[in-house]
Design a protein around this motif. Structure first.
Motif, mmCIF file in Angstrom:
data_model
loop_
_atom_site.group_PDB
_atom_site.id
_atom_site.type_symbol
_atom_site.label_atom_id
_atom_site.label_comp_id
_atom_site.label_asym_id
_atom_site.label_seq_id
_atom_site.Cartn_x
_atom_site.Cartn_y
_atom_site.Cartn_z
ATOM 1 N N LYS A 16 41.682 42.001 39.347
ATOM 2 C CA LYS A 16 41.283 41.948 37.973
ATOM 3 C C LYS A 16 42.536 42.823 37.147
ATOM 4 O O LYS A 16 42.878 42.384 36.063
ATOM 5 C CB LYS A 16 40.012 42.585 37.488
ATOM 6 C CG LYS A 16 38.965 41.508 37.855
ATOM 7 C CD LYS A 16 37.648 42.223 37.571
ATOM 8 C CE LYS A 16 36.472 41.466 37.823
ATOM 9 N NZ LYS A 16 35.135 42.140 37.609
ATOM 10 N N LEU A 17 42.915 44.125 37.956
ATOM 11 C CA LEU A 17 43.758 44.949 37.211
ATOM 12 C C LEU A 17 45.166 44.113 37.193
ATOM 13 O O LEU A 17 46.100 44.132 36.085
ATOM 14 C CB LEU A 17 44.088 46.085 38.086
ATOM 15 C CG LEU A 17 42.773 46.896 37.809
ATOM 16 C CD1 LEU A 17 42.994 48.300 38.498
ATOM 17 C CD2 LEU A 17 42.432 47.284 36.243
ATOM 18 N N GLN A 18 45.559 43.256 38.221
ATOM 19 C CA GLN A 18 46.724 42.545 38.253
ATOM 20 C C GLN A 18 46.877 41.445 37.002
ATOM 21 O O GLN A 18 47.791 41.218 36.629
ATOM 22 C CB GLN A 18 47.051 41.772 39.461
ATOM 23 C CG GLN A 18 47.327 43.055 40.623
ATOM 24 C CD GLN A 18 47.547 42.528 41.934
ATOM 25 O OE1 GLN A 18 46.757 41.399 42.591
ATOM 26 N NE2 GLN A 18 48.463 42.910 42.805
ATOM 27 N N VAL A 19 45.763 40.614 36.908
ATOM 28 C CA VAL A 19 45.713 39.758 35.966
ATOM 29 C C VAL A 19 45.861 40.551 34.597
ATOM 30 O O VAL A 19 46.495 39.951 33.609
ATOM 31 C CB VAL A 19 44.043 39.003 35.876
ATOM 32 C CG1 VAL A 19 43.984 38.370 34.687
ATOM 33 C CG2 VAL A 19 44.360 38.002 37.182
ATOM 34 N N GLU A 23 48.739 39.836 31.823
ATOM 35 C CA GLU A 23 48.388 39.522 30.432
ATOM 36 C C GLU A 23 49.145 40.141 29.278
ATOM 37 O O GLU A 23 49.889 39.803 28.186
ATOM 38 C CB GLU A 23 47.078 39.373 30.277
ATOM 39 C CG GLU A 23 46.649 39.237 28.680
ATOM 40 C CD GLU A 23 46.765 37.620 28.278
ATOM 41 O OE1 GLU A 23 46.993 37.587 26.836
ATOM 42 O OE2 GLU A 23 46.758 36.958 28.823
ATOM 43 N N LEU A 24 49.103 41.688 29.635
ATOM 44 C CA LEU A 24 49.784 42.433 28.596
ATOM 45 C C LEU A 24 51.226 42.436 28.713
ATOM 46 O O LEU A 24 51.985 42.645 27.695
ATOM 47 C CB LEU A 24 49.424 44.108 29.290
ATOM 48 C CG LEU A 24 47.839 44.303 28.987
ATOM 49 C CD1 LEU A 24 47.729 45.666 29.569
ATOM 50 C CD2 LEU A 24 47.193 44.031 27.339
ATOM 51 N N LYS A 25 51.992 42.111 30.009
ATOM 52 C CA LYS A 25 53.306 42.391 30.169
ATOM 53 C C LYS A 25 54.013 40.855 29.379
ATOM 54 O O LYS A 25 54.754 40.728 29.178
ATOM 55 C CB LYS A 25 53.991 42.459 31.539
ATOM 56 C CG LYS A 25 53.652 43.808 32.078
ATOM 57 C CD LYS A 25 53.934 43.914 33.414
ATOM 58 C CE LYS A 25 55.418 44.541 33.419
ATOM 59 N NZ LYS A 25 55.926 44.538 34.906
ATOM 60 N N GLY A 26 53.110 39.771 29.508
ATOM 61 C CA GLY A 26 53.514 38.516 29.060
ATOM 62 C C GLY A 26 53.217 38.266 27.621
ATOM 63 O O GLY A 26 53.698 38.585 26.630
ATOM 64 N N LEU A 71 48.320 52.811 38.635
ATOM 65 C CA LEU A 71 46.956 52.414 39.468
ATOM 66 C C LEU A 71 47.263 51.502 40.635
ATOM 67 O O LEU A 71 46.886 51.900 41.763
ATOM 68 C CB LEU A 71 45.732 51.812 38.647
ATOM 69 C CG LEU A 71 45.261 52.937 37.742
ATOM 70 C CD1 LEU A 71 44.385 52.058 36.658
ATOM 71 C CD2 LEU A 71 44.643 53.908 38.150
ATOM 72 N N LEU A 72 47.926 50.437 40.246
ATOM 73 C CA LEU A 72 48.100 49.536 41.337
ATOM 74 C C LEU A 72 49.050 49.823 42.325
ATOM 75 O O LEU A 72 49.008 49.729 43.722
ATOM 76 C CB LEU A 72 48.731 48.165 40.692
ATOM 77 C CG LEU A 72 47.661 47.398 39.964
ATOM 78 C CD1 LEU A 72 48.134 46.295 39.067
ATOM 79 C CD2 LEU A 72 46.619 47.077 40.891
ATOM 80 N N SER A 73 50.040 50.666 42.120
ATOM 81 C CA SER A 73 51.004 51.443 42.890
ATOM 82 C C SER A 73 50.323 52.456 43.772
ATOM 83 O O SER A 73 50.897 52.643 45.209
ATOM 84 C CB SER A 73 52.027 52.043 42.345
ATOM 85 O OG SER A 73 51.948 53.152 41.795
ATOM 86 N N ARG A 74 49.207 52.874 43.338
ATOM 87 C CA ARG A 74 48.615 53.945 44.470
ATOM 88 C C ARG A 74 47.087 53.329 44.862
ATOM 89 O O ARG A 74 46.457 54.239 45.189
ATOM 90 C CB ARG A 74 48.464 55.125 43.404
ATOM 91 C CG ARG A 74 49.774 55.983 43.052
ATOM 92 C CD ARG A 74 49.360 57.080 42.358
ATOM 93 N NE ARG A 74 50.645 57.712 41.807
ATOM 94 C CZ ARG A 74 50.600 58.834 40.981
ATOM 95 N NH1 ARG A 74 49.844 59.092 40.481
ATOM 96 N NH2 ARG A 74 52.096 58.958 40.597
ATOM 97 N N ALA A 75 47.041 52.135 44.761
ATOM 98 C CA ALA A 75 45.788 51.718 45.130
ATOM 99 C C ALA A 75 45.438 51.619 46.779
ATOM 100 O O ALA A 75 46.510 51.353 47.402
ATOM 101 C CB ALA A 75 45.555 50.190 44.551
#
Length: 157
Positions: A16-19, A23-26, A71-75
């Motif tokens: 969910k966080l990756q999606v 969305e935010l970066k694109g 968050l994703l890098s430290r998940a």
């Protein structure tokens, strides 16, 4: 917050966080850039409310992108299937019973995914912290804003 802090996520939570990040970066970044260009073309930026709002939105967007990337890098990915020898940890499903009340089931997750309405409680919440390290049959006390809760652990999966 320490630089080496880990964030517990389920595979579903990470996805969910990756999606959201994509969305935010694109599309969201592109849309915001377009709004900024249009506002700049209106002229005097010192009194341009559209420009001020777009800049504010841009700051929020970039902040959220940085937060998600961190968050994703430290998940640390947790799994419901991890065997911990019956000891409660992040990823455990626990059934507890407060005296005189119906048994309740919780899935212990990291703070980013906590949603009590869905039965997902954070390992950082008062009840989550109290449960960590305990086993089926243990009696546990949790200091909550509503006072001390006492409950029995019925099962740990």
């Amino acid at each position: 917050m320490s630089k080496s802090q880990e964030y517990y996520l389920t595979e579903e939570g990470k996805a969910k966080l990756q999606v959201e990040l994509e969305e935010l970066k694109g599309p969201r970044r592109t849309e915001l850039a377009k709004r900024l260009r249009e506002a700049i073309q209106q002229g005097d930026l010192s009194e341009n409310a559209d420009y001020a709002k777009a800049k504010e939105d841009q700051a929020f967007l970039e902040g959220r992108i940085q937060e998600l990337e961190m968050l994703l890098s430290r998940a640390v990915i947790i799994s419901k299937d991890e065997n911990r020898g019956g000891v409660i940890g992040v990823g455990s499903t626990i059934t507890i019973e407060e005296e005189g009340r119906e048994a309740m089931q919780y899935f212990l997750v990291g703070a980013q995914e906590a949603n009590p309405r869905e039965g997902k409680i954070s390992n950082e919440s008062p009840i989550g912290r109290a449960l960590l390290g305990h086993k089926e049959g243990d009696l546990v006390e949790a200091e909550t804003p509503a006072g001390v809760l006492k409950f029995k652990i019925i099962s740990v999966d």
